[in-house]
Design a protein around this motif. Structure first.
Motif, PDB file in Angstrom:
ATOM      1  N   UNK A  38      15.212   3.593  12.156  1.00 24.16           N
ATOM      2  CA  UNK A  38      14.410   2.461  11.763  1.00 24.16           C
ATOM      3  C   UNK A  38      13.670   2.807  10.474  1.00 24.16           C
ATOM      4  N   UNK A  39      13.626   1.893   9.554  1.00 19.26           N
ATOM      5  CA  UNK A  39      12.956   2.098   8.279  1.00 19.26           C
ATOM      6  C   UNK A  39      11.443   1.993   8.464  1.00 19.26           C
ATOM      7  N   UNK A  40      10.730   2.942   7.857  1.00 19.42           N
ATOM      8  CA  UNK A  40       9.273   2.927   7.908  1.00 19.42           C
ATOM      9  C   UNK A  40       8.720   3.192   6.514  1.00 19.42           C
ATOM     10  N   UNK A  41       7.881   2.295   6.052  1.00 20.06           N
ATOM     11  CA  UNK A  41       7.270   2.409   4.733  1.00 20.06           C
ATOM     12  C   UNK A  41       5.799   2.775   4.881  1.00 20.06           C
ATOM     13  N   UNK A  42       5.251   3.414   3.856  1.00 20.68           N
ATOM     14  CA  UNK A  42       3.803   3.565   3.775  1.00 20.68           C
ATOM     15  C   UNK A  42       3.249   2.248   3.251  1.00 20.68           C
ATOM     16  N   UNK A  43       2.109   1.865   3.761  1.00 23.11           N
ATOM     17  CA  UNK A  43       1.508   0.593   3.355  1.00 23.11           C
ATOM     18  C   UNK A  43       1.188   0.531   1.865  1.00 23.11           C
ATOM     19  N   UNK A  44       0.902   1.681   1.263  1.00 25.34           N
ATOM     20  CA  UNK A  44       0.500   1.678  -0.142  1.00 25.34           C
ATOM     21  C   UNK A  44       1.652   1.917  -1.118  1.00 25.34           C
ATOM     22  N   UNK A  45       2.884   1.945  -0.626  1.00 25.80           N
ATOM     23  CA  UNK A  45       4.031   2.128  -1.516  1.00 25.80           C
ATOM     24  C   UNK A  45       4.262   0.893  -2.372  1.00 25.80           C
ATOM     25  N   UNK A  46       4.656   1.135  -3.601  1.00 25.02           N
ATOM     26  CA  UNK A  46       5.004   0.039  -4.506  1.00 25.02           C
ATOM     27  C   UNK A  46       6.409  -0.473  -4.149  1.00 25.02           C
ATOM     28  N   UNK A  47       6.789  -1.554  -4.766  1.00 26.87           N
ATOM     29  CA  UNK A  47       8.141  -2.089  -4.546  1.00 26.87           C
ATOM     30  C   UNK A  47       9.207  -1.085  -4.992  1.00 26.87           C
ATOM     31  N   UNK A  48       8.939  -0.363  -6.094  1.00 23.80           N
ATOM     32  CA  UNK A  48       9.886   0.651  -6.566  1.00 23.80           C
ATOM     33  C   UNK A  48      10.031   1.791  -5.557  1.00 23.80           C
ATOM     34  N   UNK A  49       8.925   2.209  -4.957  1.00 22.56           N
ATOM     35  CA  UNK A  49       8.989   3.268  -3.948  1.00 22.56           C
ATOM     36  C   UNK A  49       9.747   2.789  -2.709  1.00 22.56           C
ATOM     37  N   UNK A  50       9.536   1.554  -2.325  1.00 25.27           N
ATOM     38  CA  UNK A  50      10.269   1.000  -1.174  1.00 25.27           C
ATOM     39  C   UNK A  50      11.760   0.907  -1.482  1.00 25.27           C
ATOM     40  N   UNK A  51      12.096   0.525  -2.694  1.00 27.80           N
ATOM     41  CA  UNK A  51      13.502   0.437  -3.085  1.00 27.80           C
ATOM     42  C   UNK A  51      14.153   1.820  -3.091  1.00 27.80           C
ATOM     43  N   UNK A  52      13.431   2.838  -3.564  1.00 26.66           N
ATOM     44  CA  UNK A  52      13.950   4.204  -3.544  1.00 26.66           C
ATOM     45  C   UNK A  52      14.151   4.675  -2.109  1.00 26.66           C
ATOM     46  N   UNK A  53      13.181   4.405  -1.260  1.00 24.28           N
ATOM     47  CA  UNK A  53      13.311   4.740   0.160  1.00 24.28           C
ATOM     48  C   UNK A  53      14.555   4.078   0.740  1.00 24.28           C
ATOM     49  N   UNK A  54      14.707   2.780   0.501  1.00 20.56           N
ATOM     50  CA  UNK A  54      15.846   2.031   1.052  1.00 20.56           C
ATOM     51  C   UNK A  54      17.178   2.625   0.594  1.00 20.56           C
ATOM     52  N   UNK A  55      17.275   2.943  -0.686  1.00 23.55           N
ATOM     53  CA  UNK A  55      18.532   3.470  -1.203  1.00 23.55           C
ATOM     54  C   UNK A  55      18.826   4.853  -0.609  1.00 23.55           C
ATOM     55  N   UNK A  56      17.817   5.712  -0.548  1.00 29.80           N
ATOM     56  CA  UNK A  56      18.021   7.039   0.045  1.00 29.80           C
ATOM     57  C   UNK A  56      18.295   6.933   1.542  1.00 29.80           C
ATOM     58  N   UNK A  57      17.665   5.989   2.201  1.00 27.63           N
ATOM     59  CA  UNK A  57      17.916   5.754   3.625  1.00 27.63           C
ATOM     60  C   UNK A  57      19.386   5.389   3.841  1.00 27.63           C
ATOM     61  N   UNK A  58      19.867   4.445   3.054  1.00 33.30           N
ATOM     62  CA  UNK A  58      21.257   4.014   3.182  1.00 33.30           C
ATOM     63  C   UNK A  58      22.229   5.159   2.894  1.00 33.30           C
ATOM     64  N   UNK A  59      21.907   5.978   1.887  1.00 34.23           N
ATOM     65  CA  UNK A  59      22.759   7.120   1.568  1.00 34.23           C
ATOM     66  C   UNK A  59      22.730   8.153   2.696  1.00 34.23           C
TER      67      UNK A  59
END
Length: 103
Positions: free
Chosen positions: A1-22
């Motif tokens: 399950x994907x989990x973000x930090x509340x204070x992450x920017x959209x760019x940080x969330x996008x990086x997380x998503x891409x690394x998660x998928x990889x």
């Protein structure tokens, strides 16, 4: 399950998503070495204090972050606040078969 930090920017969330998928794709690939997969799953389970912001040169992780960022990366900091590191290990946990040791 994907989990973000509340204070992450959209760019940080996008990086997380891409690394998660990889990470998820890598873990689910039948050609992925079981020992390498276990190493990543172990990283996901290590206490924050034990990670101690160590720079990792683990090839699957480094390759995924390099691909996600489009930059030459030679190491990745083991830090759960880093969206690239956390995305890859979270994705690997998600993509690993249920019968893999450590899950």
């Amino acid at each position: 399950m994907k989990t973000y930090d509340d204070d992450w920017t959209e760019d940080q969330r996008a990086l997380y998503d891409e690394c998660y998928d990889l990470g998820e794709g890598w873990a689910g690939d039948p050609d992925t070495d079981a020992d390498q997969l276990q190493d990543v799953l172990n990283l996901a389970e290590v206490d924050e204090d034990e990670l101690a912001d160590v720079d990792l040169t683990y090839p699957p992780l480094v390759d995924a972050v390099a691909e996600a960022t489009g930059e030459l990366v030679t190491s990745v900091t083991a830090d759960r606040d880093d969206p690239a590191f956390r995305g890859f290990v979270d994705g690997a946990r998600q993509g690993a078969e249920e019968d893999v040791f450590g899950l």
